[in-house]
Motif scaffolding. Sequence first.
Motif, PDB file in Angstrom:
ATOM      1  N   LYS A   1      11.664  -5.758  11.508  1.00 31.34           N
ATOM      2  CA  LYS A   1      11.101  -4.553  12.112  1.00 31.34           C
ATOM      3  C   LYS A   1      10.494  -3.614  11.079  1.00 31.34           C
ATOM      4  O   LYS A   1       9.436  -3.008  11.318  1.00 31.34           O
ATOM      5  N   TYR A   2      11.143  -3.477   9.920  1.00 29.42           N
ATOM      6  CA  TYR A   2      10.743  -2.434   8.982  1.00 29.42           C
ATOM      7  C   TYR A   2      10.037  -2.925   7.719  1.00 29.42           C
ATOM      8  O   TYR A   2       9.335  -2.129   7.075  1.00 29.42           O
ATOM      9  N   LEU A   3      10.219  -4.168   7.325  1.00 27.99           N
ATOM     10  CA  LEU A   3       9.585  -4.630   6.097  1.00 27.99           C
ATOM     11  C   LEU A   3       8.206  -5.209   6.414  1.00 27.99           C
ATOM     12  O   LEU A   3       8.103  -6.215   7.119  1.00 27.99           O
ATOM     13  N   PRO A   4       7.146  -4.625   5.894  1.00 27.09           N
ATOM     14  CA  PRO A   4       5.799  -5.158   6.137  1.00 27.09           C
ATOM     15  C   PRO A   4       5.660  -6.542   5.483  1.00 27.09           C
ATOM     16  O   PRO A   4       5.962  -6.714   4.304  1.00 27.09           O
ATOM     17  N   MET A   5       5.201  -7.508   6.258  1.00 24.43           N
ATOM     18  CA  MET A   5       5.022  -8.867   5.759  1.00 24.43           C
ATOM     19  C   MET A   5       3.587  -9.319   6.051  1.00 24.43           C
ATOM     20  O   MET A   5       2.976  -8.893   7.022  1.00 24.43           O
TER      21      MET A   5
ATOM     22  N   THR B   1       6.854 -15.168   8.412  1.00 23.66           N
ATOM     23  CA  THR B   1       7.564 -14.860   9.659  1.00 23.66           C
ATOM     24  C   THR B   1       9.070 -14.828   9.404  1.00 23.66           C
ATOM     25  O   THR B   1       9.636 -15.779   8.861  1.00 23.66           O
ATOM     26  N   ILE B   2       9.699 -13.722   9.808  1.00 25.01           N
ATOM     27  CA  ILE B   2      11.154 -13.611   9.712  1.00 25.01           C
ATOM     28  C   ILE B   2      11.767 -14.067  11.029  1.00 25.01           C
ATOM     29  O   ILE B   2      11.409 -13.553  12.099  1.00 25.01           O
TER      30      ILE B   2
ATOM     31  N   GLY C   1       0.816  -1.214   0.000  1.00 22.66           N
ATOM     32  CA  GLY C   1       0.000   0.000   0.000  1.00 22.66           C
ATOM     33  C   GLY C   1       0.846   1.258   0.000  1.00 22.66           C
ATOM     34  O   GLY C   1       1.711   1.447  -0.853  1.00 22.66           O
ATOM     35  N   ASN C   2       0.635   2.103   1.006  1.00 22.99           N
ATOM     36  CA  ASN C   2       1.360   3.379   1.108  1.00 22.99           C
ATOM     37  C   ASN C   2       2.565   3.301   2.040  1.00 22.99           C
ATOM     38  O   ASN C   2       3.015   4.317   2.570  1.00 22.99           O
ATOM     39  N   SER C   3       3.070   2.080   2.260  1.00 25.00           N
ATOM     40  CA  SER C   3       4.221   1.923   3.145  1.00 25.00           C
ATOM     41  C   SER C   3       5.440   2.658   2.584  1.00 25.00           C
ATOM     42  O   SER C   3       5.626   2.780   1.368  1.00 25.00           O
ATOM     43  N   ASN C   4       6.271   3.148   3.497  1.00 27.73           N
ATOM     44  CA  ASN C   4       7.501   3.842   3.082  1.00 27.73           C
ATOM     45  C   ASN C   4       8.625   2.872   2.730  1.00 27.73           C
ATOM     46  O   ASN C   4       9.653   3.289   2.190  1.00 27.73           O
ATOM     47  N   HIS C   5       8.455   1.609   3.065  1.00 27.54           N
ATOM     48  CA  HIS C   5       9.521   0.636   2.852  1.00 27.54           C
ATOM     49  C   HIS C   5       9.042  -0.430   1.860  1.00 27.54           C
ATOM     50  O   HIS C   5       8.172  -1.236   2.168  1.00 27.54           O
ATOM     51  N   HIS C   6       9.599  -0.368   0.690  1.00 26.26           N
ATOM     52  CA  HIS C   6       9.174  -1.264  -0.381  1.00 26.26           C
ATOM     53  C   HIS C   6      10.258  -2.310  -0.669  1.00 26.26           C
ATOM     54  O   HIS C   6      11.447  -2.061  -0.443  1.00 26.26           O
ATOM     55  N   TYR C   7       9.814  -3.417  -1.195  1.00 32.51           N
ATOM     56  CA  TYR C   7      10.739  -4.468  -1.617  1.00 32.51           C
ATOM     57  C   TYR C   7      10.062  -5.312  -2.682  1.00 32.51           C
ATOM     58  O   TYR C   7       8.847  -5.236  -2.896  1.00 32.51           O
ATOM     59  N   ARG C   8      10.851  -6.094  -3.362  1.00 36.61           N
ATOM     60  CA  ARG C   8      10.326  -6.989  -4.391  1.00 36.61           C
ATOM     61  C   ARG C   8      11.131  -8.279  -4.391  1.00 36.61           C
ATOM     62  O   ARG C   8      12.201  -8.371  -3.771  1.00 36.61           O
ATOM     63  N   ILE C   9      10.596  -9.261  -5.097  1.00 37.70           N
ATOM     64  CA  ILE C   9      11.234 -10.566  -5.191  1.00 37.70           C
ATOM     65  C   ILE C   9      11.640 -10.830  -6.634  1.00 37.70           C
ATOM     66  O   ILE C   9      10.887 -10.540  -7.570  1.00 37.70           O
ATOM     67  N   SER C  10      12.813 -11.396  -6.808  1.00 37.70           N
ATOM     68  CA  SER C  10      13.260 -11.824  -8.128  1.00 37.70           C
ATOM     69  C   SER C  10      13.646 -13.294  -8.039  1.00 37.70           C
ATOM     70  O   SER C  10      14.579 -13.664  -7.317  1.00 37.70           O
TER      71      SER C  10
END
Length: 211
Positions: free
Chosen positions: A149-153, A158-159, A81-90
């Motif tokens: 702590k920072y990456l929304p999952m 579970t990390i 969504g509007n999270s400040n912390h983005h990531y992607r998978i390759s």
Amino acid sequence: MSDRKQRLSIRNRWKKLFYGLLAINIVIMISLLLLIFWPVSENEFPNTADQTEQEGSEFVIRTTKQNLNDLVNAYIEKSLGNSNHHYRISLEDDVHLIGELPVFSTAVPLSVHLEPLVQENGDLILKQKSISVGLLELPNQKIMEYMDKYLPMPEWVTINPEDQEIYVAVTEMDLQSNLVVAVQTIDLEANNLAFKLRVPYETLGIDMLSD
């Protein structure tokens, strides 16, 4: 032979044929009735009670890295969504997580290579192979603590910093129509990916008989 005797002989022959055909038809009818109404041994046919105990049917779906990659990133993009912390998978020869982490009041690039390990219950463990945050030298466990702590999952991801792995509870994903997904095979190098999809009968409007 006179005409009268010849006619009688022909008539008798037709009578014999008629009664013969009638007897054959009677035998056939009796046989059919016996097949329909004769009690069936349990050893001859499967017990339908065992079949009705099943709550759904299972299918195996095979796909490619590209298809799964597109699906996973579409899901991540929607969930962030509007999270400040983005990531992607390759999905390459392994699972490559790419993103950013806030470290020391700044955002630094994150790169994590993970090995997918299929569990017996159909879930997935992503075991950390290598990890880095820009040019910073931090312990792997500390980086995964930042990730936790920072990456929304999603709730089913579970990390685990201590084990340096990510547990993906695929079987606990909340899907529409109560479908249940489980991982069967993930061989990224061979591009061989298979998933089991369980479809509950009630989803199809099928009411199974109770005992």
